[in-house]
Design a protein around this motif. Sequence first.
Motif, PDB file in Angstrom:
ATOM      1  N   PRO A   1      -1.519   9.277  -3.278  1.00 35.50           N
ATOM      2  CA  PRO A   1      -0.215   8.943  -3.852  1.00 35.50           C
ATOM      3  C   PRO A   1       0.434  10.240  -4.361  1.00 35.50           C
ATOM      4  O   PRO A   1      -0.227  11.023  -5.052  1.00 35.50           O
ATOM      5  CB  PRO A   1      -0.569   8.026  -5.023  1.00 35.50           C
ATOM      6  CG  PRO A   1      -1.904   7.452  -4.670  1.00 35.50           C
ATOM      7  CD  PRO A   1      -2.617   8.533  -3.905  1.00 35.50           C
TER       8      PRO A   1
ATOM      9  N   ILE B   1       2.823  11.939  -6.758  1.00 28.77           N
ATOM     10  CA  ILE B   1       3.568  11.773  -8.003  1.00 28.77           C
ATOM     11  C   ILE B   1       3.657  13.165  -8.606  1.00 28.77           C
ATOM     12  O   ILE B   1       2.657  13.728  -9.047  1.00 28.77           O
ATOM     13  CB  ILE B   1       2.844  10.819  -8.970  1.00 28.77           C
ATOM     14  CG1 ILE B   1       2.608   9.462  -8.293  1.00 28.77           C
ATOM     15  CG2 ILE B   1       3.648  10.647 -10.259  1.00 28.77           C
ATOM     16  CD1 ILE B   1       1.841   8.456  -9.146  1.00 28.77           C
TER      17      ILE B   1
ATOM     18  N   LEU C   1       4.529   6.879  -1.885  1.00 28.66           N
ATOM     19  CA  LEU C   1       3.229   6.224  -1.695  1.00 28.66           C
ATOM     20  C   LEU C   1       3.020   5.864  -0.217  1.00 28.66           C
ATOM     21  O   LEU C   1       3.274   4.735   0.199  1.00 28.66           O
ATOM     22  CB  LEU C   1       3.186   4.956  -2.567  1.00 28.66           C
ATOM     23  CG  LEU C   1       3.490   5.184  -4.065  1.00 28.66           C
ATOM     24  CD1 LEU C   1       3.612   3.848  -4.800  1.00 28.66           C
ATOM     25  CD2 LEU C   1       2.433   6.059  -4.713  1.00 28.66           C
ATOM     26  N   PRO C   2       2.543   6.821   0.576  1.00 28.40           N
ATOM     27  CA  PRO C   2       2.365   6.537   2.010  1.00 28.40           C
ATOM     28  C   PRO C   2       1.324   5.433   2.217  1.00 28.40           C
ATOM     29  O   PRO C   2       0.329   5.386   1.491  1.00 28.40           O
ATOM     30  CB  PRO C   2       1.839   7.860   2.580  1.00 28.40           C
ATOM     31  CG  PRO C   2       2.138   8.895   1.547  1.00 28.40           C
ATOM     32  CD  PRO C   2       2.123   8.192   0.233  1.00 28.40           C
ATOM     33  N   LEU C   3       1.568   4.584   3.204  1.00 30.13           N
ATOM     34  CA  LEU C   3       0.617   3.519   3.522  1.00 30.13           C
ATOM     35  C   LEU C   3      -0.628   4.126   4.164  1.00 30.13           C
ATOM     36  O   LEU C   3      -0.529   5.034   4.990  1.00 30.13           O
ATOM     37  CB  LEU C   3       1.248   2.526   4.498  1.00 30.13           C
ATOM     38  CG  LEU C   3       2.492   1.805   3.990  1.00 30.13           C
ATOM     39  CD1 LEU C   3       3.073   0.951   5.121  1.00 30.13           C
ATOM     40  CD2 LEU C   3       2.172   0.939   2.780  1.00 30.13           C
ATOM     41  N   LYS C   4      -1.769   3.613   3.820  1.00 29.63           N
ATOM     42  CA  LYS C   4      -3.019   4.128   4.390  1.00 29.63           C
ATOM     43  C   LYS C   4      -3.279   3.497   5.762  1.00 29.63           C
ATOM     44  O   LYS C   4      -4.219   2.733   5.965  1.00 29.63           O
ATOM     45  CB  LYS C   4      -4.181   3.886   3.441  1.00 29.63           C
ATOM     46  CG  LYS C   4      -4.015   4.642   2.130  1.00 29.63           C
ATOM     47  CD  LYS C   4      -5.333   4.983   1.447  1.00 29.63           C
ATOM     48  CE  LYS C   4      -6.141   3.773   1.034  1.00 29.63           C
ATOM     49  NZ  LYS C   4      -5.543   3.105  -0.150  1.00 29.63           N
TER      50      LYS C   4
ATOM     51  N   ASP D   1      -5.344   3.942  -6.868  1.00 30.46           N
ATOM     52  CA  ASP D   1      -4.757   3.516  -5.603  1.00 30.46           C
ATOM     53  C   ASP D   1      -5.238   2.096  -5.323  1.00 30.46           C
ATOM     54  O   ASP D   1      -6.436   1.847  -5.163  1.00 30.46           O
ATOM     55  CB  ASP D   1      -5.243   4.486  -4.514  1.00 30.46           C
ATOM     56  CG  ASP D   1      -4.701   4.177  -3.132  1.00 30.46           C
ATOM     57  OD1 ASP D   1      -4.928   5.010  -2.231  1.00 30.46           O
ATOM     58  OD2 ASP D   1      -4.063   3.131  -2.940  1.00 30.46           O
TER      59      ASP D   1
ATOM     60  N   GLU E   1      -4.300   0.036  -2.788  1.00 30.42           N
ATOM     61  CA  GLU E   1      -4.122  -0.438  -1.412  1.00 30.42           C
ATOM     62  C   GLU E   1      -5.440  -0.425  -0.650  1.00 30.42           C
ATOM     63  O   GLU E   1      -6.217   0.530  -0.750  1.00 30.42           O
ATOM     64  CB  GLU E   1      -3.116   0.453  -0.684  1.00 30.42           C
ATOM     65  CG  GLU E   1      -2.811   0.048   0.749  1.00 30.42           C
ATOM     66  CD  GLU E   1      -2.207   1.185   1.587  1.00 30.42           C
ATOM     67  OE1 GLU E   1      -2.418   2.352   1.253  1.00 30.42           O
ATOM     68  OE2 GLU E   1      -1.520   0.872   2.586  1.00 30.42           O
TER      69      GLU E   1
ATOM     70  N   VAL F   1       2.493  -2.556   1.279  1.00 27.08           N
ATOM     71  CA  VAL F   1       2.720  -1.671   0.132  1.00 27.08           C
ATOM     72  C   VAL F   1       1.435  -0.957  -0.255  1.00 27.08           C
ATOM     73  O   VAL F   1       0.341  -1.405   0.074  1.00 27.08           O
ATOM     74  CB  VAL F   1       3.244  -2.444  -1.103  1.00 27.08           C
ATOM     75  CG1 VAL F   1       4.687  -2.877  -0.902  1.00 27.08           C
ATOM     76  CG2 VAL F   1       2.357  -3.626  -1.459  1.00 27.08           C
ATOM     77  N   ARG F   2       1.597   0.140  -0.951  1.00 27.98           N
ATOM     78  CA  ARG F   2       0.477   0.879  -1.543  1.00 27.98           C
ATOM     79  C   ARG F   2       0.748   0.991  -3.035  1.00 27.98           C
ATOM     80  O   ARG F   2       1.215   2.011  -3.540  1.00 27.98           O
ATOM     81  CB  ARG F   2       0.372   2.270  -0.923  1.00 27.98           C
ATOM     82  CG  ARG F   2      -0.839   3.060  -1.458  1.00 27.98           C
ATOM     83  CD  ARG F   2      -0.815   4.462  -0.904  1.00 27.98           C
ATOM     84  NE  ARG F   2      -2.058   5.183  -1.137  1.00 27.98           N
ATOM     85  CZ  ARG F   2      -2.274   6.416  -0.674  1.00 27.98           C
ATOM     86  NH1 ARG F   2      -1.341   7.034   0.020  1.00 27.98           N
ATOM     87  NH2 ARG F   2      -3.413   7.015  -0.923  1.00 27.98           N
TER      88      ARG F   2
ATOM     89  N   VAL G   1       0.202   1.467  -6.975  1.00 27.61           N
ATOM     90  CA  VAL G   1      -0.682   2.300  -7.793  1.00 27.61           C
ATOM     91  C   VAL G   1      -0.603   1.850  -9.243  1.00 27.61           C
ATOM     92  O   VAL G   1       0.378   1.233  -9.665  1.00 27.61           O
ATOM     93  CB  VAL G   1      -0.325   3.799  -7.692  1.00 27.61           C
ATOM     94  CG1 VAL G   1      -0.582   4.334  -6.292  1.00 27.61           C
ATOM     95  CG2 VAL G   1       1.105   4.060  -8.132  1.00 27.61           C
TER      96      VAL G   1
END
Lengths: 265, 265, 265, 265
Positions: free
Chosen positions: A101, A103, A243-246, B11, B13, B255-256, B258
């Motif tokens: 993530p 931030i 927040l890129p998707l995994k 995290d 996700e 979505v991811r 946090v």
Amino acid sequence: MDFATPSHVYDLEQPRYFGAPVFPSHAPGFVYSLHRRHEQGVSEVRTSASGFVYMAEHSGTHIDALCHQAEEMRLYGGQEVNPQIQTPAGFTVLGVETIPPLIARGVLLDVAHYRAVERIEAGSPVTRGDLEATAQAEGMAIGGGDIVLVRTGNGAIWHDAMAYLRAGGINADASSWLASLRVRAVGADNIAWDEVGVVDPDLKVSLPGHLILLVRHGIYIIENLNLEELARNRCYEFTFICLPLKMRGATGSPVRPVALVPVHD
Amino acid sequence: MDFATPSHVYDLEQPRYFGAPVFPSHAPGFVYSLHRRHEQGVSEVRTSASGFVYMAEHSGTHIDALCHQAEEMRLYGGQEVNPQIQTPAGFTVLGVETIPPLIARGVLLDVAHYRAVERIEAGSPVTRGDLEATAQAEGMAIGGGDIVLVRTGNGAIWHDAMAYLRAGGINADASSWLASLRVRAVGADNIAWDEVGVVDPDLKVSLPGHLILLVRHGIYIIENLNLEELARNRCYEFTFICLPLKMRGATGSPVRPVALVPVHD
Amino acid sequence: MDFATPSHVYDLEQPRYFGAPVFPSHAPGFVYSLHRRHEQGVSEVRTSASGFVYMAEHSGTHIDALCHQAEEMRLYGGQEVNPQIQTPAGFTVLGVETIPPLIARGVLLDVAHYRAVERIEAGSPVTRGDLEATAQAEGMAIGGGDIVLVRTGNGAIWHDAMAYLRAGGINADASSWLASLRVRAVGADNIAWDEVGVVDPDLKVSLPGHLILLVRHGIYIIENLNLEELARNRCYEFTFICLPLKMRGATGSPVRPVALVPVHD
Amino acid sequence: MDFATPSHVYDLEQPRYFGAPVFPSHAPGFVYSLHRRHEQGVSEVRTSASGFVYMAEHSGTHIDALCHQAEEMRLYGGQEVNPQIQTPAGFTVLGVETIPPLIARGVLLDVAHYRAVERIEAGSPVTRGDLEATAQAEGMAIGGGDIVLVRTGNGAIWHDAMAYLRAGGINADASSWLASLRVRAVGADNIAWDEVGVVDPDLKVSLPGHLILLVRHGIYIIENLNLEELARNRCYEFTFICLPLKMRGATGSPVRPVALVPVHD
């Protein structure tokens, strides 16, 4: 508790829909179809609707993972691309799921504003000098770990796919300068950060920023941002969240980055 | 500047890949294929790789939009579903693009821990009493606008698709209680918030929580969260951030999310 | 006019649906979703319904094109695979669009019947001896340009995906023999012509028939046929028609082959 | 054995590729991506390549199934559309899998040739009078069970997507006349048989041919044919073969129809 200071949240994502601007390699971009419908005559009063998405991970506002680019078949860190790493289902190293993530402190360099133009078009790329002068005019310092967003003004014409693709980009020298500052990531409000179709005379590649930032420095690139509201409000410094998707093995991810600015700054 | 207090970022996700657990209506779930490859023998030393995603928006960790569910053909707010609203390309009202960035106080109710079980399985749904007792045991109060996450413990077996789908869920009474507290959104570490396949005797629907929360109260539901690390560290209060993609007309978004917890709390 | 003689038409295609047997590399196989619906409350009394297909070209009954397989990076005819030929959008040589309409004499070798078994399972591959003996027992000669279909009996269990994938296959020696007869194409009622997972000790490859037939002899392979009705009626000779879709650059095509048998034979 | 008379085979399918003409409702049409590649450095000398297709079943040369159209929510035969019949995965009645292999006498009505124009464009639709006069000029009679193909000449500009979509079509009166002859199916070399965007004044619907043929008479429609070679050789009578894929529940299928003409006629 954190967030005690109320913040204004700037939504930096462009809307996603079929027909939005897309880099030709990633056509058809984004397609959504709703196959499950609310309908009458079924067993329950509660009904569901849902669909399927077919999309390039590099469509709309998105972040590039480090596996997305290579130089002479080597990824960031020197890993040579081979069939064990580059598979039909994606990469086993440096896939988008390896991006944590994000931030961090974000800085907006509103180059379009500095140049006093509505938008920067192809043919007048953003240079190192532009970035330095803009930063200075804004009173912004850029530090290691920051995320730098560059405004060309093209986010305002996202609805005009043809025109949007003729946006100006950031040249190699500017990318190198940002790399030297050890930023964490960069982003812009155009289709490809770099100016499309221009081969850098020294590196002899198109999209030289991709080579410099992703491959040589491990710096992520975020494309198709909407920076208009931030610029209108002259917010040059903010907390940037992305927040890129995994998506395991993917070379990038659609994202909805936000910029948080304390209400009293 | 905000975020002055260093935070640990959790995290929430689950990883996305073909074969991950998926609710049958949304099969095949998530498919990624890499069709553009780094290869030698092309014109530049810089090469690109990228692919296509084919996925249900309700696969993996995702948020349900308000158009996802209806009661007697009416959406949240009373809007009746009709062909102008429910189209082949998605909804013209209450689509996922209408969900703003969610940044709010988050509360974890670790019901599995409260019950002293590794995970809650189908057949022993989470009740209002469970939620109240867990909140009390944790010393957590839930206020309006909060986002409440319920842990069943099933996030730990995401890798076992068959077993994961047999997770326990949250019953109607518990959903109603959360609705009465005017929470902004809820989430759980199971496939569907509710227990799958169980028809509520009063409402006479399956997935009653979906009816109560989405349709009757406009409260978003987030599914397939991973709450294991939060629970291990006994973090019951945090800043929750969830940024749904603005996929126009879609009924939900991957979505991811946090959870941010100040280092010194 | 041709076709003066009435013919019985045997449909050799298995039904296509999500969940049908699929070779793991081609999962999820075939997915169809109906997003455009007939509905009331629209402007005309005429309504349309249609959908989208997401599929591997090697799902269901299909034909393999010559670009599908290579030996030491060379395709049939010796062409070396390189980035100009093997592109993200498919092959620029030997793609499925280069397969002409196939209309030829077809021969069914019902090996399962010859062996007096319901179906041939993994572990007892079809050998050259099986093919020769079956042909002799049927009184069938195979000539150059013919299309030879081999029945293992597994077409009868298409509905049982797990069991279907354990079908027996045709071994390398049998494939070589057919190649020596200069057939135009071959086909079988199993997932991959060859027995899956078996490495030929001489060629040291899995799916040796693919190497021998496609790469070395330019002979097409058709998989997942349904030969049950043909076999039941003891039709060993017929006009075989197979019309691959001209999907430019693809490595194969779904097909619905038919066998025509004159009513009075 | 049938087919003793050598025949010339006319391939009536247009090539399929991303960017080919597509009716807007079915965009993006056809997309093929090659994610499995022949590559070195793997375990065997035999390698495989294959991909995924994402397509509308109504893209390229295709046949419409009877479930594709409805009149006042009723399909051919009077069946009312309801959620048990029209499902997210397609239709449970009249899906394309119910179309048998089509092998019948085919007749080409080359109206463009009759009118002495290169191609018929929007604004001058093909009328009943055109069809009757063309048939007479060609010396062709049309009988029950025949398949009638109408040439507008637009097949020659398949490569020009914009121009192709402006093709002329067949009007309602002409469709009615063909229906009265009890043909099995019709086809044309344009995007939609009917002229796009024109509302029939009597039926008050657009695409009136679709209503008349599919819904009222159960006559299939084949679109995007390539009739140029047939026309060049003045072949007005032939054996027409069309083998729709049995995609369960789908509203149509891509096809590669052929016309067989005996060499000595």
